[in-house]
Design an enzyme around this catalytic site. Structure first.
Site, short mmCIF file in Angstrom:
data_model
loop_
_atom_site.label_atom_id
_atom_site.label_comp_id
_atom_site.label_asym_id
_atom_site.label_seq_id
_atom_site.Cartn_x
_atom_site.Cartn_y
_atom_site.Cartn_z
N ASP A 71 34.14 5.12 20.29
CA ASP A 71 34.36 3.88 21.22
C ASP A 71 33.53 2.80 21.05
O ASP A 71 33.91 1.31 21.22
CB ASP A 71 34.45 4.28 22.76
CG ASP A 71 35.79 5.34 22.89
OD1 ASP A 71 36.67 5.26 22.05
OD2 ASP A 71 35.53 6.20 23.94
N ARG A 156 12.03 -1.04 40.89
CA ARG A 156 12.59 -2.14 42.04
C ARG A 156 13.94 -2.00 42.37
O ARG A 156 14.74 -2.02 41.50
CB ARG A 156 12.20 -3.56 41.38
CG ARG A 156 10.64 -3.75 41.14
CD ARG A 156 10.14 -4.39 42.60
NE ARG A 156 8.59 -4.70 42.24
CZ ARG A 156 7.82 -5.03 43.18
NH1 ARG A 156 8.22 -5.00 44.46
NH2 ARG A 156 6.51 -5.28 42.85
N THR A 186 37.34 5.45 31.94
CA THR A 186 36.75 6.76 31.26
C THR A 186 35.48 6.49 30.64
O THR A 186 35.14 7.28 30.10
CB THR A 186 37.79 7.28 30.36
OG1 THR A 186 38.11 5.88 29.39
CG2 THR A 186 39.20 7.48 31.13
N TYR A 188 31.72 4.39 31.26
CA TYR A 188 30.36 4.16 32.30
C TYR A 188 30.93 4.46 33.51
O TYR A 188 30.27 5.14 34.35
CB TYR A 188 29.79 2.87 32.16
CG TYR A 188 28.41 2.49 32.64
CD1 TYR A 188 27.86 3.51 33.72
CD2 TYR A 188 27.71 1.44 32.63
CE1 TYR A 188 26.65 3.24 34.07
CE2 TYR A 188 26.39 1.25 33.23
CZ TYR A 188 25.99 2.07 33.88
OH TYR A 188 24.89 1.88 34.71
N SER A 191 31.33 7.95 34.34
CA SER A 191 30.08 8.50 34.65
C SER A 191 29.21 8.38 35.89
O SER A 191 28.46 9.06 36.45
CB SER A 191 29.14 8.33 33.19
OG SER A 191 29.56 8.70 32.08
#
Length: 298
Positions: A71, A156, A186, A188, A191
């Site tokens: 991908d 931070r 499907t 990032y 996840s």
């Protein structure tokens, strides 16, 4: 008339380079002219394969882009062909290759279909993003999968306010926030805990990343939604914008990031009309043992 085909790969080994060589030879044998980016042409040539007849891609008009990889390579092809009408065909040589339309063991038949123009072209939505700093446009780009605003330093936290259609929705401290297309749901977004969105759904997906708020849940919004995120001036940390993990821009306190669906879609080759459900089951190896199906189909 020359029929030019852009090959996109991330070949790093001799075995991977051999796949590029095989594909190029099959295209040449069918009267098509394969091209590679100069940096890729040089790298693959050093791996000792025969690229005789393969030209250098500068900015020629392309009939189709063929991706040999996963991908990430498809995202690279989308970037290279953003200003062309050429569709992209993914041939999976990686692990999951969720966006790929074909597997490597079908290479010969796939090249036959490319030569015969025996395929359909589908369209995937994309995102447009603009960054304003001190009221001035500082950066603009696009994404096929997702746009993310993330903290730039691990220690931070980033403080953001979320805006939907010119109205404030919520503010929170977080690691960041992600805006995804259905295609990117499907990747990032998945996840990060976001839902899978079928590619025929016309929508935008917002997924907060490790947000400190009770109302920090994934949101599914209409495709005409105008989203914005502001890095609060009191934010203890700065941010960084990523488009498909490829194009980036640093964000200071007060930065405003506006995201909307692009008017320009990504063209993808379709070789079959298999349902998206079957692709999910196959790519994620989902357990379906014991399924009997509807009675009327028996």
């Amino acid at each position: 008339m020359t029929r030019s085909v852009l090959l996109v790969s991330n070949a790093q080994t001799e075995q991977q380079a051999t796949v590029v060589e095989r594909t190029a030879k099959k295209l040449l044998a069918r009267g098509l002219h394969p091209l590679l980016e100069s940096i890729e042409l040089a790298r693959i040539s050093k791996l000792g394969v025969d690229l005789n007849g393969v030209g250098e891609f500068i900015d020629q008009s392309i009939e189709i882009g063929i991706v040999l990889g996963g991908d990430g390579s498809i995202l690279r092809a989308a970037e290279l062909l953003r200003n062309q009408e050429a569709p992209i065909l993914g041939v999976n040589t990686g692990h999951v290759g969720f966006m790929a339309e074909a597997e490597l063991d079908a290479l010969a038949s796939v090249m036959d279909r490319v030569a015969a123009r025996d395929y359909e072209v589908g369209h995937r939505s994309a995102l447009e993003v603009e960054v304003y700093q001190a009221g001035e446009l500082a950066f603009s780009s696009w994404a096929m999968n997702e746009v993310t605003v993330e903290k730039s330093a691990r220690e931070r936290m980033l403080e953001l306010v979320v805006e939907v259609d010119r109205r404030p929705l919520s503010s929170f401290g977080c690691d960041g926030v992600l805006v995804s297309t259905p295609t990117g749901s499907t990747a990032y977004a998945f996840s990060a805990g976001g839902p899978v969105v079928w590619p025929d759904v016309d929508a935008l997906l917002v997924v907060p990343l490790s947000a400190h708020s009770l109302f920090a849940r994934p949101l599914v919004l209409g495709s005409a939604t105008h989203l914005a995120f502001e890095v609060l001036k009191r934010s203890p940390g700065n941010g960084v914008l990523w488009c498909d993990g490829r194009r980036t821009f640093d964000l200071g306190p007060g930065a405003r990031i506006e995201v909307r669906q692009s008017d320009k879609q990504v063209r993808m080759v379709l070789l079959s009309d298999d349902p998206f459900t079957d692709r999910l089951v196959r790519k994620f190896n989902l357990p379906v043992t014991g399924w009997r199906g509807p009675e009327e189909s028996k």
